[in-house]
Design a protein around this motif. Structure first.
Motif, PDB file in Angstrom:
ATOM      1  N   PHE A  54       0.830  -1.200   0.000  1.00  0.00           N
ATOM      2  CA  PHE A  54       0.000   0.000   0.000  1.00  0.00           C
ATOM      3  C   PHE A  54       0.870   1.257   0.000  1.00  0.00           C
ATOM      4  CE2 PHE A  54      -3.128  -2.968   1.803  1.00  0.00           C
ATOM      5  CZ  PHE A  54      -4.242  -2.636   1.044  1.00  0.00           C
ATOM      6  N   LEU A  55       0.375   2.256  -0.712  1.00  0.00           N
ATOM      7  CA  LEU A  55       0.974   3.588  -0.693  1.00  0.00           C
ATOM      8  C   LEU A  55      -0.120   4.587  -0.333  1.00  0.00           C
ATOM      9  CD1 LEU A  55       3.305   5.638  -1.419  1.00  0.00           C
ATOM     10  CD2 LEU A  55       2.295   5.732  -3.708  1.00  0.00           C
ATOM     11  N   LEU A  56       0.018   5.236   0.808  1.00  0.00           N
ATOM     12  CA  LEU A  56      -0.930   6.272   1.224  1.00  0.00           C
ATOM     13  C   LEU A  56      -0.515   7.601   0.636  1.00  0.00           C
ATOM     14  CD1 LEU A  56      -3.278   7.328   3.086  1.00  0.00           C
ATOM     15  CD2 LEU A  56      -1.486   7.724   4.815  1.00  0.00           C
ATOM     16  N   TYR A  57      -1.438   8.275  -0.057  1.00  0.00           N
ATOM     17  CA  TYR A  57      -1.169   9.603  -0.592  1.00  0.00           C
ATOM     18  C   TYR A  57      -1.797  10.642   0.324  1.00  0.00           C
ATOM     19  CZ  TYR A  57      -1.316  13.747  -3.523  1.00  0.00           C
ATOM     20  OH  TYR A  57      -1.181  15.030  -4.008  1.00  0.00           O
ATOM     21  N   LEU A  58      -0.971  11.598   0.760  1.00  0.00           N
ATOM     22  CA  LEU A  58      -1.427  12.700   1.594  1.00  0.00           C
ATOM     23  C   LEU A  58      -1.381  13.984   0.773  1.00  0.00           C
ATOM     24  CD1 LEU A  58       0.370  11.772   4.936  1.00  0.00           C
ATOM     25  CD2 LEU A  58      -2.048  11.468   4.349  1.00  0.00           C
ATOM     26  N   GLN A  59      -2.549  14.545   0.544  1.00  0.00           N
ATOM     27  CA  GLN A  59      -2.752  15.703  -0.325  1.00  0.00           C
ATOM     28  C   GLN A  59      -2.222  16.974   0.328  1.00  0.00           C
ATOM     29  OE1 GLN A  59      -4.023  16.118  -3.368  1.00  0.00           O
ATOM     30  NE2 GLN A  59      -4.148  18.331  -3.294  1.00  0.00           N
ATOM     31  N   GLY A  60      -1.882  17.961  -0.496  1.00  0.00           N
ATOM     32  CA  GLY A  60      -1.522  19.271   0.010  1.00  0.00           C
ATOM     33  C   GLY A  60      -2.734  19.989   0.575  1.00  0.00           C
ATOM     34  N   GLY A  61      -2.492  21.097   1.223  1.00  0.00           N
ATOM     35  CA  GLY A  61      -3.583  21.837   1.862  1.00  0.00           C
ATOM     36  C   GLY A  61      -3.022  22.852   2.849  1.00  0.00           C
ATOM     37  N   PRO A  62      -3.623  22.904   4.066  1.00  0.00           N
ATOM     38  CA  PRO A  62      -4.641  22.003   4.602  1.00  0.00           C
ATOM     39  C   PRO A  62      -6.014  22.260   3.988  1.00  0.00           C
ATOM     40  CG  PRO A  62      -4.306  23.824   6.106  1.00  0.00           C
ATOM     41  CD  PRO A  62      -3.292  23.996   5.003  1.00  0.00           C
ATOM     42  N   GLY A  63      -6.900  21.309   4.218  1.00  0.00           N
ATOM     43  CA  GLY A  63      -8.285  21.494   3.827  1.00  0.00           C
ATOM     44  C   GLY A  63      -8.621  21.132   2.406  1.00  0.00           C
ATOM     45  N   HIS A  64      -7.737  20.423   1.710  1.00  0.00           N
ATOM     46  CA  HIS A  64      -8.030  19.982   0.345  1.00  0.00           C
ATOM     47  C   HIS A  64      -8.246  18.475   0.326  1.00  0.00           C
ATOM     48  CE1 HIS A  64      -6.223  23.606  -2.035  1.00  0.00           C
ATOM     49  NE2 HIS A  64      -6.936  23.988  -0.996  1.00  0.00           N
ATOM     50  N   ARG A  65      -9.255  18.041  -0.376  1.00  0.00           N
ATOM     51  CA  ARG A  65      -9.536  16.617  -0.490  1.00  0.00           C
ATOM     52  C   ARG A  65      -8.538  15.945  -1.423  1.00  0.00           C
ATOM     53  NH1 ARG A  65     -14.932  17.251  -4.339  1.00  0.00           N
ATOM     54  NH2 ARG A  65     -13.800  17.573  -6.285  1.00  0.00           N
ATOM     55  N   ALA A  66      -8.516  14.624  -1.405  1.00  0.00           N
ATOM     56  CA  ALA A  66      -7.674  13.866  -2.328  1.00  0.00           C
ATOM     57  C   ALA A  66      -8.177  14.059  -3.757  1.00  0.00           C
ATOM     58  CB  ALA A  66      -7.698  12.387  -1.961  1.00  0.00           C
ATOM     59  N   PRO A  67      -7.310  13.891  -4.744  1.00  0.00           N
ATOM     60  CA  PRO A  67      -7.730  14.130  -6.136  1.00  0.00           C
ATOM     61  C   PRO A  67      -8.821  13.167  -6.582  1.00  0.00           C
ATOM     62  CG  PRO A  67      -5.556  13.093  -6.069  1.00  0.00           C
ATOM     63  CD  PRO A  67      -5.892  13.483  -4.665  1.00  0.00           C
ATOM     64  N   ARG A  68      -9.729  13.682  -7.415  1.00  0.00           N
ATOM     65  CA  ARG A  68     -10.792  12.863  -7.992  1.00  0.00           C
ATOM     66  C   ARG A  68     -10.459  12.465  -9.429  1.00  0.00           C
ATOM     67  NH1 ARG A  68     -11.755  12.730  -3.074  1.00  0.00           N
ATOM     68  NH2 ARG A  68     -13.819  13.212  -2.229  1.00  0.00           N
ATOM     69  N   GLU A  69      -9.566  13.219 -10.049  1.00  0.00           N
ATOM     70  CA  GLU A  69      -9.167  12.899 -11.418  1.00  0.00           C
ATOM     71  C   GLU A  69      -8.048  11.855 -11.363  1.00  0.00           C
ATOM     72  OE1 GLU A  69      -6.325  15.720  -9.818  1.00  0.00           O
ATOM     73  OE2 GLU A  69      -8.511  15.579  -9.768  1.00  0.00           O
ATOM     74  N   LEU A  70      -7.406  11.603 -12.486  1.00  0.00           N
ATOM     75  CA  LEU A  70      -6.308  10.636 -12.533  1.00  0.00           C
ATOM     76  C   LEU A  70      -5.012  11.407 -12.801  1.00  0.00           C
ATOM     77  CD1 LEU A  70      -7.885   7.740 -14.648  1.00  0.00           C
ATOM     78  CD2 LEU A  70      -7.739   7.948 -12.167  1.00  0.00           C
ATOM     79  N   PRO A  71      -4.349  11.914 -11.765  1.00  0.00           N
ATOM     80  CA  PRO A  71      -3.115  12.668 -11.986  1.00  0.00           C
ATOM     81  C   PRO A  71      -2.020  11.779 -12.557  1.00  0.00           C
ATOM     82  CG  PRO A  71      -3.444  12.213  -9.645  1.00  0.00           C
ATOM     83  CD  PRO A  71      -4.691  11.776 -10.340  1.00  0.00           C
ATOM     84  N   VAL A  72      -1.061  12.400 -13.193  1.00  0.00           N
ATOM     85  CA  VAL A  72      -0.032  11.619 -13.872  1.00  0.00           C
ATOM     86  C   VAL A  72       0.758  10.756 -12.895  1.00  0.00           C
ATOM     87  CG1 VAL A  72       0.198  13.194 -15.814  1.00  0.00           C
ATOM     88  CG2 VAL A  72       1.571  13.582 -13.767  1.00  0.00           C
ATOM     89  N   TRP A  73       0.959  11.223 -11.683  1.00  0.00           N
ATOM     90  CA  TRP A  73       1.743  10.442 -10.728  1.00  0.00           C
ATOM     91  C   TRP A  73       1.014   9.150 -10.337  1.00  0.00           C
ATOM     92  CZ3 TRP A  73      -0.370   8.964  -6.203  1.00  0.00           C
ATOM     93  CH2 TRP A  73      -1.422   9.712  -5.682  1.00  0.00           C
ATOM     94  N   LEU A  74      -0.341   9.174 -10.366  1.00  0.00           N
ATOM     95  CA  LEU A  74      -1.100   7.994  -9.976  1.00  0.00           C
ATOM     96  C   LEU A  74      -0.873   6.862 -10.965  1.00  0.00           C
ATOM     97  CD1 LEU A  74      -3.171   6.727  -8.048  1.00  0.00           C
ATOM     98  CD2 LEU A  74      -4.980   7.687  -9.487  1.00  0.00           C
ATOM     99  N   ARG A  75      -0.815   7.192 -12.237  1.00  0.00           N
ATOM    100  CA  ARG A  75      -0.548   6.169 -13.261  1.00  0.00           C
ATOM    101  C   ARG A  75       0.795   5.491 -13.015  1.00  0.00           C
ATOM    102  NH1 ARG A  75      -4.589   3.924 -16.113  1.00  0.00           N
ATOM    103  NH2 ARG A  75      -5.990   5.493 -16.998  1.00  0.00           N
ATOM    104  N   ARG A  76       1.776   6.286 -12.558  1.00  0.00           N
ATOM    105  CA  ARG A  76       3.082   5.706 -12.257  1.00  0.00           C
ATOM    106  C   ARG A  76       3.031   4.893 -10.965  1.00  0.00           C
ATOM    107  NH1 ARG A  76       6.298   3.082 -10.975  1.00  0.00           N
ATOM    108  NH2 ARG A  76       8.579   3.228 -10.972  1.00  0.00           N
ATOM    109  N   ALA A  77       2.331   5.382  -9.967  1.00  0.00           N
ATOM    110  CA  ALA A  77       2.326   4.739  -8.657  1.00  0.00           C
ATOM    111  C   ALA A  77       1.661   3.371  -8.678  1.00  0.00           C
ATOM    112  CB  ALA A  77       1.636   5.645  -7.636  1.00  0.00           C
ATOM    113  N   VAL A  78       0.566   3.226  -9.440  1.00  0.00           N
ATOM    114  CA  VAL A  78      -0.154   1.951  -9.406  1.00  0.00           C
ATOM    115  C   VAL A  78       0.631   0.819 -10.055  1.00  0.00           C
ATOM    116  CG1 VAL A  78      -2.455   2.979  -9.262  1.00  0.00           C
ATOM    117  CG2 VAL A  78      -1.437   2.542 -11.521  1.00  0.00           C
ATOM    118  N   ARG A  79       1.711   1.124 -10.740  1.00  0.00           N
ATOM    119  CA  ARG A  79       2.536   0.050 -11.283  1.00  0.00           C
ATOM    120  C   ARG A  79       3.295  -0.693 -10.182  1.00  0.00           C
ATOM    121  NH1 ARG A  79       4.087   3.909 -15.588  1.00  0.00           N
ATOM    122  NH2 ARG A  79       6.284   3.818 -14.971  1.00  0.00           N
ATOM    123  N   ASP A  80       3.464  -0.020  -9.032  1.00  0.00           N
ATOM    124  CA  ASP A  80       4.201  -0.616  -7.925  1.00  0.00           C
ATOM    125  C   ASP A  80       3.383  -0.789  -6.651  1.00  0.00           C
ATOM    126  OD1 ASP A  80       6.490  -0.663  -9.494  1.00  0.00           O
ATOM    127  OD2 ASP A  80       7.197   1.268  -8.758  1.00  0.00           O
TER     128      ASP A  80
END
Length: 420
Positions: A54-80
């Motif tokens: 598992f990889l936990l992603y902690l979003q910037g903010g404070p007070g911003h939700r996690a991304p709802r779109e598919l950011p480019v880093w997510l495509r790279r992260a799910v490979r591992d």
């Protein structure tokens, strides 16, 4: 934990699964009031992905939700990894904090005091226990998410397999005054970069400020656009994705002698805190450790006369600063003014970092430090990097603060650092 009904779905070759967890509002009082946190797990649509860590992603903010779109880093992260996108407490689907929900709370300021990095880390540990059992997991922290990751390393390193930080190494002992005293010159430097790209905008920005003084310019919600609120548009100058936003606003600012309706609508969307009231209300609190922050950005600003709109000089836009008068002018913040004032006066904030624990750190840590970052001070970041045992920094001027979301290469580079 309970899985939100109907929250598993597939698209773009990925599987998304929603999880909802009830957690204590105050982790030191586990039998007290509770809130919910929501996380969305993302993995490749491949049986092999189920065994990935598992990889936990902690979003910037404070007070911003996690991304709802598919950011480019997510495509790279799910490979591992199996990626966990946490809506940090108070954001998105995690018992949101808004002027509406806080109106039902007896002590809004006391409530808000439990929405800092220490509480977010405690939430993450409960989430890890369900998803991964006693296995540590990896953490990717962007901006404020990186601050949270350093808090994680300080107080719950046993839960961490490795940590990746992008644009989010905090000053361990920096006060809010220190943060903003270092930030204002960086914001001025970004103003100069902006006007070097769009020199014609310098006169246009002054024309807008003069018009706002002479005209009763109303935003769509009926509130008046003042020169000082217009000046806060500089918050976007530190992002590569939004650096040009101000120019696109200014080039359609006027309809004859009057400010255009298009301009006013777009400015409202860019400066209103209606969607992110927690960002404004808790922003300075993320720097509080043992002392009151006392509206530090407002007090320190007087040391930088270049931002004085009444001096008659060129307009210089401010950055990621929150001022008490915003709670008088932004309709989304007016009901939160009392709570924000009490948070600014709170003088018993607990420590967010443990320098001794960090100096003895055994968790692999890598961090991207953006050389020209407008939001997070480079020198403070590098001082922290030198303090955390084993941390490997990558200093680059190739990307702005939002580099993680702009290029797959940022995460790829940091993963390579981890492997070395």
């Amino acid at each position: 934990m309970r899985e939100a009904r109907g929250m598993m779905h597939r698209h773009s070759g990925l599987i998304f699964t929603g999880h909802t967890l009830s957690v204590p509002l105050e982790h030191r009082r586990p039998t007290g009031p509770r809130i919910e946190i929501f996380a969305r797990e993302v993995r490749e649509n491949d049986p092999a992905a189920e065994s990935r860590p598992f990889l936990l992603y902690l979003q910037g903010g404070p007070g911003h939700r996690a991304p709802r779109e598919l950011p480019v880093w997510l495509r790279r992260a799910v490979r591992d990894y199996r990626v966990v996108l946490l809506d940090q407490r108070g954001t998105g689907r995690s018992t949101p904090l808004t002027r509406q929900t806080l109106a039902r709370v007896d002590d809004p300021a006391g409530h808000l005091a439990h929405f800092r990095a220490d509480s977010i880390v405690a939430d993450a540990e409960l989430l890890r226990a369900h998803l991964a059992g006693d296995r540590p997991w990896s953490v990717l922290g962007q901006s404020f998410g990186g601050f949270c990751a350093v808090t994680y390393l300080s107080f719950a390193p046993q839960g961490l397999r490795e940590v990746i930080i992008t644009g989010g190494l905090p000053g361990l002992t920096a006060t809010a005054e220190d943060v903003y005293r270092a930030a204002y010159p960086r914001v001025l430097a970004h103003n100069e970069r902006y006007y070097a790209r769009y020199p014609e905008d310098e006169a246009l920005a002054r024309r807008v400020v003069d018009a706002l003084r002479d005209q009763d310019a109303r935003l769509p919600g009926g509130d008046r656009l003042t020169p000082r609120r217009f000046q806060t548009l500089g918050i976007h100058l530190g992002s590569q994705a939004r650096f040009d936003l101000l120019h696109h606003l200014l080039e359609e600012a006027f309809a004859g002698p009057e400010l255009s309706e298009v301009f006013l609508r777009r400015v409202d969307a860019a400066i209103s805190f209606a969607e992110f009231p927690l960002f404004a209300t808790a922003h300075e609190a993320i720097y509080g450790q043992g002392a009151a922050t006392g509206w530090a950005a407002h007090r320190v600003r007087d040391e930088f006369p270049a931002f004085d709109l009444d001096a008659g000089g060129p307009v210089r836009f401010t950055g990621e600063m929150i001022y008490p008068w915003l709670f008088e002018e932004d309709p989304a913040l007016i009901p939160l003014a009392g709570a924000a004032g009490r948070l600014a006066a709170k003088d018993d904030w607990p420590a967010l970092y443990d320098p001794a624990r960090l100096a003895a750190n055994e968790v692999p840590v890598v961090a991207a430090v953006y050389h020209d970052d407008m939001y997070v001070d480079r020198d403070m970041s590098l001082a922290t990097a030198a303090t955390v045992k084993g941390l490997r920094p990558w200093v680059t001027n190739e990307y702005a603060h939002d580099g993680l979301g702009r290029s797959e290469r940022v995460l790829d580079r940091l993963l390579e650092l981890l492997k070395d």
